[in-house]
Design an enzyme around this catalytic site. Structure first.
Site, short mmCIF file in Angstrom:
data_model
loop_
_atom_site.label_atom_id
_atom_site.label_comp_id
_atom_site.label_asym_id
_atom_site.label_seq_id
_atom_site.Cartn_x
_atom_site.Cartn_y
_atom_site.Cartn_z
N GLU A 175 9.75 17.05 14.73
CA GLU A 175 10.18 16.79 13.36
C GLU A 175 9.45 17.74 12.41
OE1 GLU A 175 8.85 13.17 11.28
OE2 GLU A 175 10.94 12.83 10.70
N CYS B 237 14.04 10.95 6.51
CA CYS B 237 14.01 10.55 7.93
C CYS B 237 15.37 10.71 8.58
CB CYS B 237 13.53 9.11 8.04
SG CYS B 237 14.55 7.99 7.08
N LYS C 60 0.88 -1.18 0.00
CA LYS C 60 0.00 0.00 0.00
C LYS C 60 0.92 1.23 0.00
CE LYS C 60 -1.90 3.02 2.05
NZ LYS C 60 -1.70 4.45 1.64
N GLU D 23 9.89 1.97 10.64
CA GLU D 23 10.90 3.01 10.42
C GLU D 23 10.17 4.34 10.49
OE1 GLU D 23 13.72 0.34 7.48
OE2 GLU D 23 13.20 2.38 6.88
P1 NAD Z 1 2.43 8.74 7.25
O1 NAD Z 1 2.63 7.99 8.52
O2 NAD Z 1 1.43 9.83 7.22
O3 NAD Z 1 2.02 7.74 6.07
C1 NAD Z 1 2.81 6.64 5.72
C2 NAD Z 1 1.94 5.55 5.13
O4 NAD Z 1 1.06 5.07 6.13
C3 NAD Z 1 1.06 6.02 3.97
O5 NAD Z 1 1.03 5.00 2.99
C4 NAD Z 1 -0.29 6.18 4.63
O6 NAD Z 1 -1.37 6.02 3.74
C5 NAD Z 1 -0.27 5.04 5.62
N1 NAD Z 1 -1.20 5.18 6.76
C6 NAD Z 1 -1.64 6.32 7.34
N2 NAD Z 1 -2.49 6.01 8.35
C7 NAD Z 1 -2.55 4.66 8.42
C8 NAD Z 1 -3.25 3.75 9.26
N3 NAD Z 1 -4.05 4.16 10.24
N4 NAD Z 1 -3.09 2.43 9.05
C9 NAD Z 1 -2.27 1.98 8.07
N5 NAD Z 1 -1.60 2.79 7.23
C10 NAD Z 1 -1.73 4.13 7.41
O7 NAD Z 1 3.88 9.27 6.84
P2 NAD Z 1 4.28 10.22 5.63
O8 NAD Z 1 3.85 11.60 5.97
O9 NAD Z 1 3.83 9.59 4.35
O10 NAD Z 1 5.88 10.10 5.67
C11 NAD Z 1 6.72 10.96 6.38
C12 NAD Z 1 7.17 10.31 7.70
O11 NAD Z 1 7.88 9.10 7.42
C13 NAD Z 1 8.16 11.17 8.48
O12 NAD Z 1 7.81 11.16 9.83
C14 NAD Z 1 9.49 10.47 8.27
O13 NAD Z 1 10.45 10.71 9.27
C15 NAD Z 1 9.07 9.04 8.20
N6 NAD Z 1 10.10 8.23 7.53
C16 NAD Z 1 10.91 7.41 8.29
C17 NAD Z 1 11.92 6.66 7.70
C18 NAD Z 1 12.85 5.81 8.53
O14 NAD Z 1 13.59 5.03 7.94
N7 NAD Z 1 12.85 5.90 9.84
C19 NAD Z 1 12.09 6.71 6.32
C20 NAD Z 1 11.26 7.55 5.57
C21 NAD Z 1 10.25 8.28 6.20
#
Ligand code: NAD
Length: 502
Positions: free
Chosen positions: A396, A299, A190, A265
């Site tokens: 963040e 990230c 997804k 992550e």
């Molecule tokens: P997000 O958490 O809003 O969304 C990520 C994914 O989760 C999307 O596909 C979204 O549709 C899905 N999602 C949202 N709510 C959900 C739920 N209730 N159940 C299941 N899936 C759900 O994150 P974002 O805004 O897309 O990405 C940015 C974030 O990702 C930042 O906080 C960044 O630090 C983090 N990030 C971390 C790493 C790492 O390796 N630690 C790498 C890349 C990004």
């Protein structure tokens, strides 16, 4: 034609089919529209419509999970060398379509071409690395005990869900999907609703490379319906998730009833610590690169600079000049260093931190304003003389936004570095190795680089502590997540067994 004009016309050719047919799911090898209608995906460059995207419901996720379950036994039983060959074919096709992937990624996410062209190739590298591990993934150990020989073996856990974010989505999808497939798991992916283009391309590449139907299934849609349904599905044995910490927390709750194994992550507020004995010019290069590359939507970005008081004035002056010189522009322009942020809500969030930083009393030395009137471009922002308790030093921001804090000695630097909710990475700049060793030993972070920017070696562990994640990826750590370890114990002789009821 200029480089930009050429790339725009190439992009236009690649987008034509999406404009016409939209982006649909790929379930069991078939293109199927989501049953919840569709939503629009727009480019952050000018907010123009890219195409319609299938909005999947729990019923679509169920179909994908059933396909992954049905495909699992044959894929898991396939000889590892055959899986290896298929995964290498996927890598070959990624390389063949690298230009298309990079163009789509730039337009979909706003990331600059100079980084995305490499990210597409890194995706291929992820497949090659894990392809080569596939034949040995099931190997275990033999462990001798008195009178007993224990033999361990590893087995793929089953169908898994992979949920990815919008930042560098292609690279991150391959980073999760490649080891899962190499381990013998089947996958339901997804992707983030804000960046669906390259996930679709990846699913097509996998199909074209000969991945059997049902082994990789793509369901598009929103987190609160498709993502949630995936985390709750009883046939999905594990969830590999990359995204925000609060989403990770929701997923843990959603997956509790079905006892999901989770790998997270999550977010970061990573410190780069520049000690007074650092090699200043290289440290400066790394500080600028690690927060302003990839629009700061990364990230592992070093979003907190901790600089020794004795060099802070000079360092800040040099930093300010560099930040003001960063080239903000169209992501497909080869000269561009910073493109637009992913979408308006995120743009508003990043801009709100400019106001927060000012109201908290930090000094805005660069940026803090919008660039142009179209798209979500933010001028690279530098706040200095922040204090550790300020929100801009704790939360963040996930944009081209650096917060600098002064410190007087190592103990103070360590306390500032550790006093945040997150613990993903840390970057140390010092020529004193003993200092670096002592500091890294106490720094609360999953990954630390000394005198370097973030340079990845794929066999090394990747992951965070505290609110930055659960579990590790990379090398064999990825297989630990996607596989179950079984122990079989053989008696070496006819030892005496306690006789009950005789
Ligand atoms: P997000 O958490 O809003 O969304 C990520 C994914 O989760 C999307 O596909 C979204 O549709 C899905 N999602 C949202 N709510 C959900 C739920 N209730 N159940 C299941 N899936 C759900 O994150 P974002 O805004 O897309 O990405 C940015 C974030 O990702 C930042 O906080 C960044 O630090 C983090 N990030 C971390 C790493 C790492 O390796 N630690 C790498 C890349 C990004």
């Amino acid at each position: 034609m200029s480089d930009l004009a050429t790339r725009l016309s190439q992009l236009d050719a690649h987008l034509a089919r999406f404009r016409e047919g939209g982006i649909v799911n790929l379930i069991n090898g078939q293109d199927v529209p989501g049953s919840g209608g569709s939503f629009e995906t727009r480019s952050p460059v000018d907010d123009s419509l890219i195409c319609a995207v299938s909005r999947s419901t729990a019923a679509d996720v169920d179909a994908a999970a059933k396909a992954a379950k049905a495909a699992f036994p044959a894929w898991a039983a396939m000889d590892g060398t055959k899986r290896k060959a298929i995964l290498h074919r996927i890598a070959d096709l990624i390389v063949e379509r690298a230009e298309e992937i990079a163009l789509c990624e730039c337009w979909d996410t706003g990331q600059a071409w100079r980084f995305m062209s490499k990210a597409a190739l890194r995706g291929a590298e992820n497949f090659r690395f894990f392809a080569d591990q596939a034949p040995g993934a099931r190997d275990g150990q033999t462990l001798h005990a008195p009178g007993q020989l224990n033999v361990t073996s590893r087995h793929p856990i089953g169908p898994v869900g992979v949920i990815t974010p919008w930042n560098t989505p292609f690279m991150l999808s391959t980073w999760k999907i490649a080891p899962a497939l190499a381990a013998g798991c089947t996958v339901v992916h997804k992707p983030a609703e804000f960046s669906p283009l390259t996930a679709r391309v990846l699913s097509e590449i996998c199909r074209d490379a000969g991945l059997p139907d049902g082994v990789l299934n793509l369901v598009n849609g929103f987190g609160e319906d498709a993502g949630k349904a995936l985390t709750e599905h009883p046939d999905i044995k594990a969830i590999a998730f990359v995204g925000e910490s609060k989403t990770g927390s929701m997923i843990m709750k959603q997956g509790a009833d079905t006892l999901k194994r989770v790998h997270f992550e999550l977010g970061g507020k990573n410190p780069v610590i520049v000690f007074e004995d650092a090699e200043i010019e290289r440290a400066l290069d790394a500080v600028v690169f690690m927060i302003y590359s990839l629009n700061g939507e990364r990230c592992t970005s070093s979003s907190r600079l901790l600089v020794h008081d004795s060099i802070a004035d000079d360092f800040h002056a040099k930093l300010e000049a560099r930040v003001k010189n960063l080239k903000v522009g169209h992501p497909l322009d080869p000269a561009t260093e910073i493109g637009p942020l992913i979408h308006k809500v995120h743009y508003d969030k990043v801009m709100s931190y400019v106001e927060i930083g000012k109201s908290e009393g930090a000094t805005c030395r660069a940026g803090g304003s919008r660039v142009g009137e179209e798209g979500w471009f933010v001028r690279p922002t530098l706040f200095t003389d922040a204090t550790p308790d300020m929100r801009i030093a704790q939360e963040e921001v996930f944009g081209p936004f650096l917060t600098s804090i002064r410190f007087k000695d190592d103990a103070e630097a360590l306390s500032i570095a550790n006093n945040v909710a997150y613990g993903l990475t840390g970057y140390l700049w010092t020529n004193d190795l003993t200092r670096a060793l002592n500091f890294s030993d106490k720094l609360e972070a999953g990954m630390i680089w000394v005198n370097s920017e973030n340079v990845r070696h794929l066999p090394t562990p990747f992951g965070g502590v505290k609110a930055s994640g659960v579990g590790r990826d990379g090398g064999d750590w990825s297989f630990d997540f996607y596989m179950e370890t079984k122990n079989t114990s053989f008696a070496l002789g006819a030892h005496k067994i306690q006789r009950l009821g005789a």
